[in-house]
Design a protein around this motif. Structure first.
Motif, PDB file in Angstrom:
ATOM      1  N   PHE A 215      -0.076   4.171   0.728  1.00  0.00           N
ATOM      2  CA  PHE A 215      -0.632   5.194   1.627  1.00  0.00           C
ATOM      3  C   PHE A 215      -0.196   5.021   3.066  1.00  0.00           C
ATOM      4  CE2 PHE A 215      -4.119   4.625  -1.653  1.00  0.00           C
ATOM      5  CZ  PHE A 215      -3.608   5.612  -2.476  1.00  0.00           C
ATOM      6  N   HIS A 216       0.484   3.964   3.370  1.00  0.00           N
ATOM      7  CA  HIS A 216       1.050   3.834   4.712  1.00  0.00           C
ATOM      8  C   HIS A 216       2.352   3.046   4.597  1.00  0.00           C
ATOM      9  CE1 HIS A 216      -0.793  -0.229   4.662  1.00  0.00           C
ATOM     10  NE2 HIS A 216       0.045  -0.511   5.635  1.00  0.00           N
TER      11      HIS A 216
ATOM     12  N   ALA B 199      -5.045  -2.514   6.053  1.00  0.00           N
ATOM     13  CA  ALA B 199      -4.462  -1.888   7.230  1.00  0.00           C
ATOM     14  C   ALA B 199      -5.217  -0.624   7.625  1.00  0.00           C
ATOM     15  CB  ALA B 199      -2.996  -1.573   6.980  1.00  0.00           C
TER      16      ALA B 199
ATOM     17  N   CYS C 101      -6.356   2.071   5.387  1.00  0.00           N
ATOM     18  CA  CYS C 101      -6.265   3.296   4.593  1.00  0.00           C
ATOM     19  C   CYS C 101      -7.554   3.599   3.842  1.00  0.00           C
ATOM     20  CB  CYS C 101      -5.120   3.206   3.595  1.00  0.00           C
ATOM     21  SG  CYS C 101      -3.521   3.109   4.399  1.00  0.00           S
TER      22      CYS C 101
ATOM     23  N   CYS D  92       0.842  -1.191   0.000  1.00  0.00           N
ATOM     24  CA  CYS D  92       0.000   0.000   0.000  1.00  0.00           C
ATOM     25  C   CYS D  92       0.881   1.246   0.000  1.00  0.00           C
ATOM     26  CB  CYS D  92      -0.896  -0.008   1.239  1.00  0.00           C
ATOM     27  SG  CYS D  92      -1.866   1.492   1.404  1.00  0.00           S
TER      28      CYS D  92
ATOM     29  N   CYS E  75      -7.350  -1.218   1.275  1.00  0.00           N
ATOM     30  CA  CYS E  75      -6.189  -1.459   2.131  1.00  0.00           C
ATOM     31  C   CYS E  75      -6.677  -2.089   3.427  1.00  0.00           C
ATOM     32  CB  CYS E  75      -5.448  -0.159   2.433  1.00  0.00           C
ATOM     33  SG  CYS E  75      -4.162  -0.391   3.683  1.00  0.00           S
TER      34      CYS E  75
HETATM   35 ZN    ZN Z   1      -2.588   1.304   3.564  1.00  0.00          ZN
END
Ligand code: ZN
Length: 122
Positions: A69-70, A92, A94, A67, A90
């Motif tokens: 974004f993180h 996690a 996101c 991902c 995502c």
């Molecule tokens: Zn993410």
């Protein structure tokens, strides 16, 4: 600021942009083509170019990758390479969305700017 996308300048890709791809009678700076959905890149091409460690898709078209974004050390991101809108999620936390929302977030653009960027219109 009027930053043009860093990749895929129409003039240099040799992808065969035709003059009919653009409507010169109206300023393209203020219009998004009405057929923009048809002009979006395929999810397969789009995600393959932007996601690290993208796996092969399963039978339903979902592939996993890192991902963007993180800080992702696993492959938390699932993207659909076959569905028309290129869904992503995502795991996690996101979020989730479609190809346009992914591009908005990746580039920090609003919806209209993201669409224009994706279809190659300033
Ligand atoms: Zn993410």
């Amino acid at each position: 600021m009027n930053a043009f996308p860093t990749r895929k300048r129409p003039a240099s890709t040799g992808r065969g942009f035709r003059s009919s791809d653009f409507n010169y009678s109206k300023p393209t700076t203020s219009r998004t083509p009405s057929n923009w959905r048809e002009r979006l890149p395929s999810p397969r091409d789009y995600y393959a170019a932007r996601i690290e460690k993208l796996s092969r898709p399963n039978a339903a078209g979902w592939a996993q990758g890192r991902c963007p974004f993180h800080e992702d050390h696993d492959a938390s991101l699932s993207v659909n390479l076959t569905a028309a809108r290129g869904a992503w999620r995502c795991f996690a936390g996101c979020g989730a969305g479609d190809l346009v929302s992914f591009h908005e977030r990746l580039r920090g653009l609003g919806f209209v700017e993201a669409v224009r960027d994706l279809v190659g219109v300033r």
